[in-house]
Design an enzyme around this catalytic site. Structure first.
Site, short mmCIF file in Angstrom:
data_model
loop_
_atom_site.label_atom_id
_atom_site.label_comp_id
_atom_site.label_asym_id
_atom_site.label_seq_id
_atom_site.Cartn_x
_atom_site.Cartn_y
_atom_site.Cartn_z
N HIS A 68 0.84 -1.20 0.00
CA HIS A 68 0.00 0.00 0.00
C HIS A 68 0.87 1.24 0.00
CE1 HIS A 68 -3.38 2.68 0.81
NE2 HIS A 68 -2.60 3.29 1.69
N HIS A 70 1.22 5.49 -2.05
CA HIS A 70 0.66 6.54 -2.90
C HIS A 70 1.83 7.13 -3.69
CE1 HIS A 70 -3.32 6.91 -0.75
NE2 HIS A 70 -2.59 6.32 0.20
N GLU A 218 -8.34 4.29 10.20
CA GLU A 218 -6.98 4.79 10.37
C GLU A 218 -6.85 5.62 11.64
OE1 GLU A 218 -3.54 7.26 7.85
OE2 GLU A 218 -5.59 7.14 7.08
N ASP A 329 2.62 3.47 2.90
CA ASP A 329 1.82 4.67 2.68
C ASP A 329 2.67 5.64 1.86
OD1 ASP A 329 -0.58 6.06 2.82
OD2 ASP A 329 -0.80 5.74 4.95
#
Length: 389
Positions: A68, A70, A218, A329
Site C-alpha cells: 500500500h 501513494h 486509520e 503509505d
C-alpha cells in the site's frame, strides 16, 4: 574442487524461502550462481564442509512487497504531524507536487529497491495512464473513487467504469516476464463515498474480479464519526461537496457501536473481500467480522506512528487468522518507499511478535494481497543478491 569454485554458505539470523514458515537462524548454500540448499546453518555446514561460510546479516528472503502506497505523492517532503494537522499542512498545501511525474519517480525508486510488488493508490487518470506503461514492476494500481453525494453516485460510477474498462485493455498478461501491473479499485474510505456509490463500486469489482483496497479505521475520529455523525472528520470536510448530514452519506443513522468495519459488513462490502488498509482503531468484533469475511489487512506502521493514529493490533489479527501485509503509505507520512524500513520499525514496535511473522507478512502477505507470486529460494533456483536484506 578449487577454492575459487567452492560453494558459498550464507548464514543469517532469519531465513524465509517463500515456502512454509520462516526459520531462525537460517542459511543458504549457493554454488555457481544457483541455490544448492537451504536450512539450518549447522545442517548445511555438515552437508557442505567445503563451502566458504559468510554471515550476511539479518534476513535472507525474497524482496518485500509494498502492498500500500501513494506513488503520486513521492515528491512530497516527509512530515511527522498529528493527522488533522498533516492533511492541511502537508497533503493540501503540497498538492501541486502531486501527479504523474511524482508517480513515475516513485516507481523508479521501487524498481531500484528491487521491490517484490506494489499496491498503489492512483489518485488521477493521468497517473494511471503513466504507470500502466511500466514494465519493471508488478502488482496492482487501485484507482481511487470518491463521492459522498448519493444523487451523484450513478454518474460517478458510469464515468469510473468507462475509465477502468479502457485501462484494462492495456493490461499485460500476468505471466509477462517484463512484469505486470493490473487495474484495481479503491473506494477511498467508508465515509468519503455514499453508501450507494460504495455498493456500485464493490458489486462491479466483485463481478469483474477486480482487486480492491479501502482505507478503514486509520484514525480514532472515524470511530466517533460512525457512532455520532460528527467530530473532527465531519468538521474538517469540504462542506460544499458533502450532504448536510453524515446520515445521508452512509444511508443510515449513526449509532453507538456502529464502527466503520461494521458499517461495511452490514452494507455487504466485506463479502467482496476487499483488502482493508490501516485497521488501527478497531474492536474485537471488527476483527472477527474481517476474519469471517476472509479479508486481508495492510498495516503501515511508520505512517500510523508519525500521524499519531495509534498502533495496529497485529497479535489480535494474527490470532483471528487474518492475512497481514505491509505498506509504506506515502513518503509524506511513511518516510520512504522501502518496505524493509517498515519491517525494522515493526520489529521495534512489536517486541513480543516473532520477527518471522513480520518478514513473512512483508513477502507472502504482500503477494497474497496483490495476487502475485513470490520467487522461491530453493534448490535449483537462481540466486539473487536482492534476497539479502
Amino acid at each position: 574442487m578449487t577454492a575459487s569454485a567452492a560453494p558459498r554458505l550464507l548464514t543469517c539470523d532469519l531465513l524465509y524461502t517463500g515456502l512454509g514458515g520462516a526459520q531462525s537462524p537460517g542459511a543458504v548454500v549457493v554454488s555457481g550462481g544457483v541455490v544448492a540448499a537451504t536450512g539450518h546453518p549447522d545442517t548445511l555446514r555438515a552437508n557442505y564442509p567445503q563451502a566458504t561460510e559468510e554471515h550476511v546479516g539479518g534476513v535472507i528472503a525474497p524482496p518485500p512487497v509494498n502492498a500500500h502506497t501513494h506513488l503520486d505523492m513521492s515528491a512530497y517532503d516527509f512530515a511527522a504531524l498529528p493527522y488533522f494537522r498533516w492533511i492541511p499542512e502537508v497533503v493540501i498545501a503540497g498538492r501541486e507536487r502531486r501527479g504523474p511525474q511524482a508517480a513515475l519517480a516513485g516507481a523508479d525508486t521501487l524498481a531500484r529497491l528491487g521491490t517484490g510488488g506494489v499496491g498503489d493508490i492512483v489518485w488521477s487518470p493521468e497517473v494511471m495512464d503513466a504507470l500502466l506503461g511500466r514494465d519493471d514492476l508488478s502488482g496492482t494500481l487501485y484507482f481511487e473513487v470518491l463521492g459522498p453525494v448519493p444523487a451523484q453516485a450513478d454518474e460517478r460510477f458510469r464515468v469510473m467504469r468507462e475509465q477502468v474498462e479502457g485501462w484494462r485493455r492495456r493490461e499485460r498478461p500476468a505471466d509477462d516476464p517484463r512484469g505486470a501491473l493490473r487495474v484495481g479499485l479503491s473506494p477511498h474510505t467508508p465515509f468519503n463515498l455514499s453508501s450507494r456509490l460504495m455498493r456500485l463500486v464493490m458489486d462491479y469489482a466483485a463481478g469483474e474480479g477486480l482487486p480492491t483496497q479501502i482505507h478503514v479505521a486509520e484514525h480514532p475520529a472515524e470511530v466517533e464519526l460512525f457512532a455520532t455523525g460528527g467530530g473532527p472528520i465531519w468538521d474538517n470536510r469540504f462542506a460544499p461537496l458533502y450532504p448536510p448530514t453524515f446520515a445521508e452519506v452512509i444511508g443510515r443513522v449513526p449509532e453507538a457501536g456502529l464502527t466503520p468495519v461494521r458499517y461495511l459488513d452490514d452494507l455487504g462490502v466485506l463479502a467482496a473481500r476487499p483488502t482493508l488498509v490501516h485497521m488501527v482503531n478497531v474492536t474485537q468484533d471488527d476483527i472477527a467480522r474481517v476474519a469471517r469475511a476472509g479479508c486481508a489487512a495492510v498495516t503501515c506502521p511508520r505512517s500510523n506512528a508519525n500521524l499519531e493514529c495509534g498502533t495496529f493490533p497485529w497479535t489480535a489479527f494474527a490470532a483471528a487468522g487474518v492475512e497481514v501485509a505491509l505498506g509504506t503509505d506515502s513518503v509524506a507520512s511513511g518516510e520512504t518507499l522501502d518496505v524493509r524500513g517498515e519491517v525494522e520499525f515493526a520489529r521495534t514496535l512489536y517486541p513480543g511478535l516473532d520477527p518471522r511473522v513480520i518478514v513473512r507478512a512483508a513477502v507472502k502477505g504482500g503477494h497474497r494481497v496483490l495476487g502475485t507470486r513470490a520467487p522461491f529460494i530453493r534448490r535449483g533456483e537462481e540466486w539473487r543478491d536482492e534476497y539479502l536484506w
